[in-house]
Structure formats: C-alpha cells, structure tokens
Scaffold this motif. Structure first.
Motif, PDB file in Angstrom:
ATOM      1  N   TRP A   8      67.127  -8.333  25.499  1.00 32.54           N
ATOM      2  CA  TRP A   8      67.975  -9.475  25.857  1.00 32.54           C
ATOM      3  C   TRP A   8      67.209 -10.785  25.977  1.00 32.54           C
ATOM      4  N   GLU A   9      65.911 -10.724  26.289  1.00 29.01           N
ATOM      5  CA  GLU A   9      65.169 -11.978  26.484  1.00 29.01           C
ATOM      6  C   GLU A   9      65.186 -12.905  25.261  1.00 29.01           C
ATOM      7  N   THR A  36      73.225 -14.623  22.274  1.00 25.43           N
ATOM      8  CA  THR A  36      74.629 -14.230  22.124  1.00 25.43           C
ATOM      9  C   THR A  36      74.748 -12.735  22.342  1.00 25.43           C
ATOM     10  N   ALA A  37      75.738 -12.330  23.132  1.00 29.29           N
ATOM     11  CA  ALA A  37      76.076 -10.912  23.285  1.00 29.29           C
ATOM     12  C   ALA A  37      77.349 -10.641  22.501  1.00 29.29           C
ATOM     13  N   PHE A  71      68.989  -9.195  34.008  1.00 35.28           N
ATOM     14  CA  PHE A  71      69.912  -8.889  32.906  1.00 35.28           C
ATOM     15  C   PHE A  71      71.329  -9.296  33.266  1.00 35.28           C
ATOM     16  N   ALA A  72      71.740  -9.012  34.490  1.00 37.34           N
ATOM     17  CA  ALA A  72      73.088  -9.375  34.930  1.00 37.34           C
ATOM     18  C   ALA A  72      73.296 -10.877  34.865  1.00 37.34           C
ATOM     19  N   GLN A  73      72.290 -11.643  35.289  1.00 40.47           N
ATOM     20  CA  GLN A  73      72.411 -13.104  35.254  1.00 40.47           C
ATOM     21  C   GLN A  73      72.456 -13.605  33.818  1.00 40.47           C
ATOM     22  N   ILE A  77      71.329 -12.071  18.132  1.00 38.29           N
ATOM     23  CA  ILE A  77      72.693 -11.645  18.438  1.00 38.29           C
ATOM     24  C   ILE A  77      72.581 -10.188  18.865  1.00 38.29           C
ATOM     25  N   LEU A  78      72.807  -9.915  20.137  1.00 37.91           N
ATOM     26  CA  LEU A  78      72.564  -8.588  20.697  1.00 37.91           C
ATOM     27  C   LEU A  78      73.875  -7.837  20.878  1.00 37.91           C
TER      28      LEU A  78
END
Length: 204
Positions: free
Chosen positions: A50-51, A55-56, A86-88, A137-138
């Motif tokens: 994620w780092e 975009t999710a 990760f939540a943030q 793009i994850l």
C-alpha cells in the motif's frame, strides 16, 4: 527482463490456501485466514504494497467488508501500528468500487469518503486509471476484480500470501484459460506458522 511499466502499475493482493483456494466451501467464512493474517510477515507484506499506491480498487462485496471495518481501526487503542497506518491510508486514499448496483440511486456516489462507484468492465476501468497520474493501483483481495484483470493480462505485480493449509474445496484464484506468460520473483518471505508471502512481476 521484467516489464518497465510506463506510468501506473496494477498491483493485486490475495491470500490463498496451499491448495489454491481463496475461500472455502462457505465464501463468507474467513476464519481460516485469521491465525495467519496477524503475523509480522502478513502485515509487512501488506505495508510494502500500500505504501507506493495512491488508488485502491475493489469489488462491491470487498468494499463493504474493508470499508466497513478498517476505518474503525484508526481510533482503536492497542492496535498494531502497521494496521493503524493501513487503515488511515485506506481512509485517505482514492477508492474506486466496481459495482452495477451500489450507485443506482446516485451514480458515482458511495457511502464512503473519497470513493467513486463505477459500473464499467474491469479492464476498461483499469485502462482509464492507468491513463491518469498517480502511484500504484492496488486491488485489495477482490477476487472477481483480480480474476478479470488476470484474464485481460493487465496485472503488473502479483502479490500472494500463502497459508499452509488445505481448504479442500471452494473457488480458485487461477482459472484455466488464462493468457500464457512468465512472472519474475521480486521477493519471498517466510514467517510464523509457515506463512509465505511472495511478489511476482509480469514479464512482457
């Protein structure tokens, strides 16, 4: 050589059993994941994904699960710092949810902040995203999205966390008939309980 993607990479992440299933007989029962999801290997693996992402990309079912739970982690006491970060990130990042029903009353709107609902073919949505500026793009554990992207040969980086158990039945991530191709191993990490995290880049 591995592909040098000009622009944004499509990175997919999924947990699978040793016999290749991403869910068991009851797709809603994810209790088999829990002993392994809280390991250092699994947390560090997700952090590395994620780092670099801005975009999710999620399917509707996964969006409801992820976005219903993870924002509550931000304010929790005693949470692992990696989970809180990760939540943030998930709250703050741009999110695209693929759904034909979620935005029916107000197209494009969603019950979560910084989220756009899109009712278009997965490959088309990803092509549109790759044409914009940004980081990776994850795709976060959305099996239907990942399967569509694999079928369209649009995955640039494939990340898997393999848990050492057989589920014996259930849907599989890799269907017959996928485009033939080679993948280069980027990293491999083994950890607690026999968990193995691997990352592959598509070789073009």
């Amino acid at each position: 050589m591995t592909e040098q993607t000009a622009g944004r990479r499509v990175v997919t992440n999924m947990s699978v059993s040793l016999d290749g299933h991403y869910a068991g007989r009851d797709p809603l029962d994810m209790s088999w994941v829990m002993p392994y999801a809280h390991t250092d290997v699994a947390r560090d693996h997700l952090t590395s994904l994620w780092e670099p992402a801005t975009t999710a990309l999620l399917g509707r079912v996964n969006a409801e699960g992820f976005l219903g739970f993870w924002p509550t982690v931000v304010g929790m006491a005693g949470v692992d710092p990696r989970d809180k970060r990760f939540a943030q990130w998930l709250v703050d990042t741009d999110k695209v949810v693929l759904s034909s029903t979620l935005g029916e009353s107000a197209p494009g709107e969603a019950p979560w902040e910084r989220t756009t609902v899109v009712d278009k073919p997965t490959a088309e949505v990803v092509a549109d995203l790759k044409a914009t500026e940004g980081g990776d793009i994850l795709v976060l554990s959305s099996a239907s999205v990942i399967k569509a992207l694999l079928a369209a040969d649009q995955v640039d980086r494939l990340a898997l966390t393999v848990f050492p158990l057989f589920l014996g039945a259930g849907p599989r991530l890799f269907d017959d008939g996928l485009p033939a191709g080679r993948w280069a191993l980027v990293s491999q990490t083994a950890g607690e309980h026999g968990t193995l995290s691997v990352v592959y880049d598509r070789v073009r």
